[in-house]
Design an enzyme around this catalytic site. Structure first.
Site: not given
Length: 534
Positions: A23, A25, A27, A31, A202, A266
């Site tokens: 992370d 930033n 929060d 990200d 997917d 997948e």
């Protein structure tokens, strides 16, 4: 000797779950900038590529697998500029970038679905699967959702049911519709133009279905506990339509118009072996496919490995397999397959075994650290499937917890804020910085094993033969480019002795928890035929 193989053939690919990697930033949610800042760690492992789970704009009903805009980054992960910076940094480090594409369904917040549900005669009216109710008001057929309950939800705006194989917030696209297919090909081109090196597709076997909507037959009783209505049916008609390979050929043609791109599917379900071969056959469909041979296996046994390997013999027209012991949908292998007191030996053996398989191999973030499954309490669960079926299903959240970077830092270096999922109570001891300082740590062993695999063509692309698959011992032979390797694994916690008929022929190259041909619990050894040294 010049290596002329495509970069992906025999590659090691590192899966990153963006919410949980790093992370930047503050929060509490990982990200793209956090990933970029830690790509040196990934490159240092010796992998060829990173695979990013979805980071596209999404309401997050299924944490990114419900896409509302395929051509933008969700603000929680950053911006398109952040993605471009990630690709640039990855390429500078010699890493390819693979992204997830979720094409069997969209979010119910996608503009396509908003238009489709508005009326029965708009331009996108048939982009999703709509049907009238039966005369008494019940759903069109007996199909069930993977996440529980009927695969149909009533929509008053159209006065019809819409289909969803997963959450009701994930309406099924009409993959048979030529405009839908073209829209997805246009999305693919968007990301290829941004420098993406490959796609992981997917649940692609869910993209098309029986247009006649025939009822699925009941599944025979196999004695296993069934936690979902979905498990009571044979999925003959709601997925795996014969038209899917034709669309895959269109995808391959697009990818082949770019240089050195890669596609992997997948494929889950009872018919996955046939479908994986079908989806990768003849060199004109996808490059590779992987299923759930190991991801949902209750134990790692010689038989499980031997049966998985036997499905992919080298043959003309046969596709190329990919293998994973862990991913975002399965509990951490260390917790599934061994006791805590044996985790260190087991993790070393498991890594060497994965590197010995013929095909591409996938590492899930934290697997190089030996991360364990986290027992996430009900009140902190985020996974919609786990919440709906608690406590009878294995929570996917326990394998999606934050990456531990620094043992003594707040949030173990993942974030300065409270993480979106709890951190494992034993994960500080497995943190990257702590393992960097320990020459015997799994992190160093992983780097060594991957370098070893890369240095031996027999492991990258050679033939594979099961020499023995007993109760405890698994023995594989890998042969290629003038080299023969004997790969021996004790898959039990008890000491074992195994030796080839001609032990003097073999020179040990890599070993863990062995003394000659004596194997401690979870011992492993790879030996080379003398006279074939590289």
């Amino acid at each position: 000797m010049t290596d002329t193989r495509p970069w992906w053939r025999g590659a090691t690919i590192y899966q990153i779950y963006p919410r949980s990697f790093a992370d930047a930033n503050g929060d509490g949610i990982g990200d793209l900038a956090g990933i970029t800042a830690h790509l040196d760690h990934v490159a240092g492992l010796g992998v060829e590529a990173v695979w990013l789970s979805p980071f596209f704009r999404s309401p997050m009903a299924d944490f990114g697998y419900d896409v509302s805009d395929y051509c933008d980054v969700d603000p929680v992960f950053g911006t398109l500029a952040d993605f471009d910076a990630l690709v640039a940094r990855a390429h500078a480090l010699g890493l390819k970038v693979i992204v997830d594409q979720v094409w069997a369904h969209t979010s119910d917040q996608h503009p396509w679905f908003a238009e489709s549900r508005a009326s029965r005669d708009n331009p996108k009216a048939d982009w999703y699967v709509w049907r009238d109710a039966k005369p008494e008001g019940s759903p069109p057929n007996n199909w069930q959702s993977v996440f529980g309950g009927p695969a149909w939800t009533w929509d008053a705006r159209r006065g019809q049911y819409y289909m969803h194989n997963f959450l009701k917030e994930q309406p099924q696209v009409n993959g048979h519709h030529p405009d839908v297919q073209q829209a997805f090909l246009d999305i693919a081109r968007f990301w290829l133009e941004r420098g993406v090196d490959g796609f992981r597709l997917d649940a692609i076997n869910f993209m098309m279905f029986d247009p006649d909507l025939r009822d699925n037959p009941p599944a025979p009783d196999d004695g296993k506990v069934r936690t979902r209505p979905f498990d009571f049916q044979l999925h003959v008609y709601n997925q795996s339509h014969d038209a899917i390979p034709g669309f895959l050929e269109r995808i391959r043609a697009l990818f082949d118009s770019y240089d050195a791109r890669f596609t992997v599917a997948e494929v889950g379900g009872a018919d996955s072996d046939r479908e994986m071969k079908l989806f990768t056959a003849e060199g004109r469909r996808l490059n590779s496919a992987y299923g759930f041979d190991f991801l949902y296996a209750e134990a790692l046994t010689p038989t499980v490995v031997a049966e998985a390997v036997a499905k992919w013999p080298e043959a003309d027209g046969q596709g190329w397999p990919s293998w994973a012991f862990e991913n975002h949908d399965a509990p951490r292998a260390i917790s599934r397959w061994t006791a805590p007191e044996q985790a260190h030996a087991f993790a070393r053996m498991k890594m060497l075994l994965l590197a010995s398989l013929r095909g591409n191999i996938f590492l899930y973030y934290g697997e190089e650290l030996g991360l364990t499954q986290v027992d996430v309490p009900f009140e902190q669960l985020q996974d919609p499937e786990a919440i709906a079926n608690w406590p009878r299903t294995l929570s996917r959240d326990g394998a999606r917890t934050p990456m531990p970077w620094a043992a003594d830092a707040p949030g173990l270096g993942f974030s300065t804020a409270t993480p979106w999922l709890p951190i494992g109570s034993d994960h500080a001891g497995l943190a990257v910085d702590r393992q960097e300082r320990d020459p015997h740590a799994l992190l160093h062993w992983t780097r060594d094993v991957l370098a070893f695999r890369k240095a031996h063509p027999a492991l990258l692309t050679g033939d594979i033969r099961v020499v023995e698959a007993g109760e405890a011992m698994l023995v594989l032979e890998r042969r290629g480019e003038g080299e023969t390797l004997l790969c021996v694994f004790n898959l039990s916690p008890e000491p074992q002795r195994w030796a080839p008929a001609d032990p003097d022929r073999w020179r040990p190259l890599r070993e863990s928890a062995t003394q000659g041909w004596h194997f401690d619990g979870y011992g492993a050894l790879i030996a080379q035929s003398i006279g074939e040294a590289r």
